[in-house]
Design a protein around this motif. Structure first.
Motif, PDB file in Angstrom:
ATOM      1  N   ALA A 192       0.464  10.451  -6.773  1.00  0.00           N
ATOM      2  CA  ALA A 192       1.068   9.783  -5.899  1.00  0.00           C
ATOM      3  C   ALA A 192       1.538  10.783  -4.821  1.00  0.00           C
ATOM      4  N   ALA A 193       1.949  10.264  -3.682  1.00  0.00           N
ATOM      5  CA  ALA A 193       2.518  10.838  -2.416  1.00  0.00           C
ATOM      6  C   ALA A 193       3.869  10.781  -2.520  1.00  0.00           C
ATOM      7  N   THR A 194       4.790  11.731  -3.166  1.00  0.00           N
ATOM      8  CA  THR A 194       6.040  11.482  -3.264  1.00  0.00           C
ATOM      9  C   THR A 194       6.867  12.667  -2.702  1.00  0.00           C
ATOM     10  N   ALA A 221       4.885   3.282  -7.079  1.00  0.00           N
ATOM     11  CA  ALA A 221       5.658   2.306  -7.732  1.00  0.00           C
ATOM     12  C   ALA A 221       4.789   1.193  -8.298  1.00  0.00           C
ATOM     13  N   ALA A 231       1.242   3.624  -3.035  1.00  0.00           N
ATOM     14  CA  ALA A 231       0.996   5.073  -2.892  1.00  0.00           C
ATOM     15  C   ALA A 231       2.062   6.155  -3.181  1.00  0.00           C
ATOM     16  N   ALA A 232       3.260   5.515  -3.211  1.00  0.00           N
ATOM     17  CA  ALA A 232       4.666   6.375  -3.645  1.00  0.00           C
ATOM     18  C   ALA A 232       4.520   6.398  -5.356  1.00  0.00           C
ATOM     19  N   TYR A 284       0.934  -1.182   0.074  1.00  0.00           N
ATOM     20  CA  TYR A 284      -0.056   0.095   0.077  1.00  0.00           C
ATOM     21  C   TYR A 284       0.905   1.107   0.180  1.00  0.00           C
ATOM     22  N   GLY A 285       1.760   1.365   0.946  1.00  0.00           N
ATOM     23  CA  GLY A 285       2.988   2.388   0.916  1.00  0.00           C
ATOM     24  C   GLY A 285       3.536   2.559  -0.393  1.00  0.00           C
ATOM     25  N   ALA A 286       4.136   1.306  -0.894  1.00  0.00           N
ATOM     26  CA  ALA A 286       4.897   1.502  -2.071  1.00  0.00           C
ATOM     27  C   ALA A 286       4.154   1.917  -3.448  1.00  0.00           C
TER      28      ALA A 286
END
Lengths: 356, 247
Positions: free
Chosen positions: A194-196, A71, A68-69, A64-66
């Motif tokens: 995306a949250a980057t 990938a 969201a970033a 989920y985190g990846a």
């Protein structure tokens, strides 16, 4: 491109790398361990990250985190592990994050066994986690399809911003077959959501909490509209000798391989039997099924469970044609002879019905 | 009239939903001021948790990913592994971090995940109405420990920072508080260290911040600050338990 002999799980893992996936988070469970083992070796060679999480719950939340970033990210598991991942899968669906989840099914319920089964059909296609959501569910039936559908799964996930699941089973994961590996794709998918880090743009929020009922209803409406688009555009299936078939067997994955052999046996004996094989289990290829059963008087659904997909077959055909079910559980495969006998008895019933 | 203090850029102008006397607002502001001072707002991804601080994404003026209950360290791991150059922090309460998310925080710490964890401990489940938390003190009454926490029924409070300090990987572990102005000043320094630990690529950093919950404690805001100082600090001693370079 030359053919190579590969194990299903390893071919899938190699396909993920060729699809541009550079991140894998997972937790060991039989019968899919060759996927993490292969990626633990190969991902670092491609500048990627393999991480064995402390649990399936953590693994899916790392996914989920990846995702969201921004990938391309993969996880894989089998029945009991997929159950633990359902919390995260619901969050991924709600936040519309693309990722690919592999379930190499084993027998259940509970700890069950480690032989191949198809008992997770409901879980994969009807939700599994909480709330109203759908996964795109792809059902390969060969090592080549494990490769092809893995590439497709990443594309569909990105295109629709939705988690996609490869629903295989222990036999497909463990079997070795010749396979043609596609060249690596070089796709740069634009992910402005995306949250980057918000440098040079407004901030991005990845969130699934909607305390205002109206806003939550709007999210669900938007998701349903997307699911309807997927239903309209992505129904995939394979027909084998269905054009003139009076009896159509419906089966997916490993069960479809057995069914195909039985169809050949039937044809040799002059029986008009064909095979309809769904490749997408959600969306269910109902348009294809209706076409494939145009001449059919009976339908037989063959599954490695106690009767799950048969409900979608009946829904698709809306009682137009009688639908029968044959299944096996526990990792036991139906014998071709048993399937043949069942078909023979159904055809006999049909004749009786027609005469009476 | 000149303005003594502006709203930090790392905070939006949205009004906090926190109850009167709750110190979450102070902690939010301190985190935001540190982010501003370090100049990392545009390179930071925050991970919001579940609990009172679930709406943190409304307040932090930066990219935020909201995580499931307890899972923020796993989500942060995913973000950080994809974006190793960015600053990633989680903001979690004690129900989230010390109960349902114990596995995630322990293993993120054990891996030495290069993230910063802001852990706000108010010794109860705030958002769901003041139930027992792993951090609830012995004798403390909550809605699910109406006779007070008893060790033979509910076990003992969990000292998370001390637990994590037994691990090799964490680079910075500290506990602080915000119950009086001098402590707020000190808490900001500690939070800054926790972010600097990540920026300097030194490893996992976590700050536990003792916080009040007047509504669920059944105290006035002033009484709550006093209760924190007199009851919580003896059980949760303040200080730096692990510093970068000293394992």
């Amino acid at each position: 491109m030359s053919k190579v002999l590969m194990k299903g799980n390893e071919a899938l893992a190699e396909a993920a790398i060729r699809a541009g996936c550079r991140y894998f988070f997972g937790y060991p469970i039989t019968p899919q361990n060759e996927i993490p083992e292969y990626l633990a070796r190969r991902l670092p060679e491609h500048g990627g990250v393999f991480l064995q999480a402390e649990s399936e719950v953590a693994a899916i939340n790392m996914v989920y985190g990846a995702a969201a970033a921004g990938a391309r990210v993969l996880t894989s598991s089998s029945g009991p592990g997929i159950s633990l991942k359902q919390e995260g899968i619901s969050f991924l669906a709600a936040t519309e994050l693309p990722c690919v989840i592999v379930n190499m099914m084993r027998g259940g319920p509970g700890l069950g066994g480690i032989q191949a089964a198809q008992g997770d059909y409901f879980q994969a296609t009807k939700g599994g986690g909480h709330g109203d959501y759908r996964l795109i569910v792809l059902a390969p039936n060969s090592v080549q399809e494990l490769v092809n559908l893995t590439l497709l799964a990443f594309d569909l996930a990105d295109h629709y911003r939705n988690p996609a699941m490869i629903l295989g089973d222990g036999i497909l994961g463990q079997m070795m077959e010749p396979v043609i590996l596609p060249p690596p794709v070089n796709i740069q998918v634009d992910k402005p959501w995306a949250a980057t880090g918000c440098k040079g743009r407004n901030r991005n929020i990845v969130n699934s909490l909607y305390l205002d009922p109206q806003e939550l209803a709007e999210l669900n409406d938007r998701l349903q509209e997307k699911y309807n688009r997927i239903k309209a555009n992505e129904q995939r299936y394979d027909n084998y000798l269905t054009t003139d078939a009076e009896l159509v067997v419906v089966a997916f994955g490993t069960a479809a391989r057995i069914a195909r052999q039985v169809v050949d046996d039937c044809r040799l004996r002059g029986m008009k039997v064909g095979l309809f094989r769904p490749v997408t289990l959600w969306p269910y290829p109902e348009k294809g099924l209706i076409e494939a059963t145009g001449q059919a008087k009976r339908v037989l659904t063959l599954e490695l469970n106690t009767g799950q997909m048969v409900e979608d077959v009946r829904l698709s055909l809306r009682d137009r044609i009688p639908v029968d079910f044959l299944g096996c559980t526990g990792g036991i495969l139906p014998k071709a002879k048993d399937v043949y006998n069942k078909i023979e008895s159904l055809i006999a019933q049909k004749t009786l019905f027609a005469c009476g | 009239m000149s303005l003594a203090l502006n709203l930090p850029e790392a905070l939006t102008d949205k009004a906090f939903h926190y109850c009167p006397g709750c110190t979450h607002g102070i902690v939010h502001r301190l985190v935001a001021e540190v982010i501003d001072e370090l100049g990392i707002r545009e390179n930071t991804v925050g991970i919001a948790s579940v609990g009172c601080s679930v709406l943190a994404y409304n307040y932090f003026n930066l990219d935020v990913v909201q995580a499931a209950h307890g899972r923020a360290p796993a989500v942060a791991t995913g973000v950080k592994r994809v974006l190793p150059e960015q600053v990633v922090f989680t903001y979690q309460g004690d129900g989230d971090l010390a109960s349902i998310g114990t596995a995630e925080i322990v293993h993120a710490a054990a891996r030495g995940e290069k993230i910063t964890v802001i852990f706000v401990n108010n010794s109860c489940y705030g958002m769901t109405g003041g139930q027992l938390a792993p951090t609830t003190l012995l004798g403390q009454k909550t809605t699910t420990s109406p006779l007070g926490r008893r060790e033979n029924i509910d076990g003992y409070p969990l000292n998370i920072i001390e637990m994590l300090a037994t691990l090799r990987a964490p680079a910075f572990l500290a506990r602080t508080s915000v119950h009086k102005p001098s402590m707020v000043v000190r808490a900001k320094k500690v939070i800054r260290k926790a972010f600097e630990t990540q920026i300097n690529n030194e490893g996992f950093a976590m700050v536990e911040i003792l916080s009040t919950c007047p509504v669920n404690w059944g105290l006035t805001p002033i009484q709550a600050l006093k209760w924190l100082e007199e009851k919580m600090i003896p059980i949760y001693p303040l200080g730096e338990f692990k510093l970068p370079g000293r394992s």
